[in-house]
Write a protein that holds these residues in place. Structure first.
Motif, mmCIF file in Angstrom:
data_model
loop_
_atom_site.group_PDB
_atom_site.id
_atom_site.type_symbol
_atom_site.label_atom_id
_atom_site.label_comp_id
_atom_site.label_asym_id
_atom_site.label_seq_id
_atom_site.Cartn_x
_atom_site.Cartn_y
_atom_site.Cartn_z
ATOM 1 N N ARG A 1 -63.033 14.762 86.985
ATOM 2 C CA ARG A 1 -64.415 15.212 86.856
ATOM 3 C C ARG A 1 -65.094 14.220 85.930
ATOM 4 O O ARG A 1 -64.799 14.173 84.741
ATOM 5 N N GLY A 2 -65.975 13.412 86.498
ATOM 6 C CA GLY A 2 -66.599 12.368 85.698
ATOM 7 C C GLY A 2 -65.523 11.441 85.153
ATOM 8 O O GLY A 2 -64.698 10.915 85.889
ATOM 9 N N ALA A 3 -65.492 11.282 83.827
ATOM 10 C CA ALA A 3 -64.496 10.412 83.188
ATOM 11 C C ALA A 3 -63.199 11.156 82.874
ATOM 12 O O ALA A 3 -62.211 10.545 82.480
ATOM 13 N N GLU A 4 -63.190 12.490 83.033
ATOM 14 C CA GLU A 4 -61.992 13.275 82.732
ATOM 15 C C GLU A 4 -61.002 13.188 83.885
ATOM 16 O O GLU A 4 -61.381 13.183 85.047
ATOM 17 N N ARG A 5 -59.719 13.130 83.520
ATOM 18 C CA ARG A 5 -58.658 13.077 84.525
ATOM 19 C C ARG A 5 -57.566 14.057 84.123
ATOM 20 O O ARG A 5 -57.149 14.083 82.963
ATOM 21 N N TRP A 6 -57.125 14.881 85.093
ATOM 22 C CA TRP A 6 -56.078 15.859 84.820
ATOM 23 C C TRP A 6 -54.826 15.559 85.617
ATOM 24 O O TRP A 6 -54.889 15.182 86.769
ATOM 25 N N GLN A 7 -53.682 15.745 84.953
ATOM 26 C CA GLN A 7 -52.357 15.716 85.579
ATOM 27 C C GLN A 7 -51.606 16.893 84.987
ATOM 28 O O GLN A 7 -50.801 16.727 84.081
ATOM 29 N N GLU A 8 -51.906 18.092 85.449
ATOM 30 C CA GLU A 8 -51.369 19.282 84.803
ATOM 31 C C GLU A 8 -50.207 19.870 85.593
ATOM 32 O O GLU A 8 -50.381 20.364 86.702
ATOM 33 N N GLN A 9 -49.034 19.818 84.947
ATOM 34 C CA GLN A 9 -47.821 20.394 85.504
ATOM 35 C C GLN A 9 -47.848 21.901 85.275
ATOM 36 O O GLN A 9 -48.069 22.363 84.146
ATOM 37 N N HIS A 10 -47.603 22.663 86.333
ATOM 38 C CA HIS A 10 -47.546 24.124 86.255
ATOM 39 C C HIS A 10 -46.077 24.529 86.195
ATOM 40 O O HIS A 10 -45.449 24.750 87.232
ATOM 41 N N GLN A 11 -45.517 24.584 84.997
ATOM 42 C CA GLN A 11 -44.115 24.940 84.837
ATOM 43 C C GLN A 11 -43.961 26.448 84.977
ATOM 44 O O GLN A 11 -44.848 27.212 84.606
ATOM 45 N N GLY A 12 -42.832 26.875 85.535
ATOM 46 C CA GLY A 12 -42.580 28.295 85.737
ATOM 47 C C GLY A 12 -42.965 28.732 87.144
ATOM 48 O O GLY A 12 -43.507 27.967 87.930
ATOM 49 N N THR A 13 -42.679 30.000 87.449
ATOM 50 C CA THR A 13 -42.990 30.573 88.760
ATOM 51 C C THR A 13 -43.999 31.699 88.585
ATOM 52 O O THR A 13 -43.689 32.712 87.956
ATOM 53 N N GLY A 14 -45.189 31.517 89.095
ATOM 54 C CA GLY A 14 -46.244 32.529 88.991
ATOM 55 C C GLY A 14 -46.971 32.520 87.658
ATOM 56 O O GLY A 14 -48.053 33.080 87.542
ATOM 57 N N SER A 15 -46.388 31.905 86.657
ATOM 58 C CA SER A 15 -47.007 31.742 85.332
ATOM 59 C C SER A 15 -46.080 30.865 84.507
ATOM 60 O O SER A 15 -44.920 30.667 84.860
#
Length: 195
Positions: free
Chosen positions: A103-117
């Motif tokens: 988004r604009g200059a922001e960059r995300w690489q977000e790992q979703h660890q766990g199952t369902g949360s």
């Protein structure tokens, strides 16, 4: 017609592509311009005399072009509409996966660890990188069921955000803020880092 030409369309296009939250407004305006343009073409078609088969063909091409243009603009507006992922689909799509988005200059690489949360990790340059290592930034969970299902991101002092998620085909998804309606388009990948 005067209102259409007050603002340069190219600069609106550039700004809409730079800031995804403004995309819906840009496409609404684009659809409005298309409808007004279709009216102008229809008016011209009715008033002009057809002098040759080539004139008829050219008018048909222009009218079909406007129809296609309007339908494309309508589809682009529909990214945050229709059925969103339910709680089971959200869990299957996000558990153990990384969401890559900008988004604009922001960059995300977000790992979703766990199952369902579970834990939300910003991968950055990887866990062993000496300059910009991976960092736990918060938690993620699924709240609600069916059409009310959202993925909730809790960044602690950075705030809590709920997103409805819509599939765009393949591994592309629209994350639509449940409060503001802002859309962030991202890809979901199985590797910890984004391509």
């Amino acid at each position: 017609m005067k209102a259409i030409w007050n603002k340069p369309v190219l600069s609106e296009a550039e700004s809409a592509l730079a800031v995804p939250g403004e995309r819906a407004e840009f496409f609404r305006r684009l659809l409005q311009i298309s409808i007004e343009l279709a009216g102008l073409i229809r008016y011209s078609y009715d008033r002009l005399r057809v002098n040759s088969p080539g004139d008829k063909t050219m008018k048909s091409i222009v009218i079909w072009g406007v129809i296609v243009f309007v339908s494309i603009a309508g589809e682009a507006m529909a990214a945050c509409t229709g059925p969103n992922l339910n709680q089971t689909q959200l869990s299957t799509t996000l558990s153990g996966m990384t969401v890559c988005a900008t988004r604009g200059a922001e960059r995300w690489q977000e790992q979703h660890q766990g199952t369902g949360s579970g834990t939300l990790v910003d991968y950055k340059n990887g866990p062993s990188d000496p300059v910009d290592p991976s960092e736990t930034v918060g938690t993620w969970s699924i709240s609600g069921t069916g059409a009310n299902a959202v993925v909730r991101y809790d960044y602690g002092s950075g705030g809590t955000y709920d997103y409805r998620v819509y599939g765009n085909g393949g591994n592309s998804y629209s994350f639509c803020n449940a409060s503001s309606g802002e859309e962030i388009v991202g890809t979901v990948v199985s590797s910890p880092s984004c391509p």
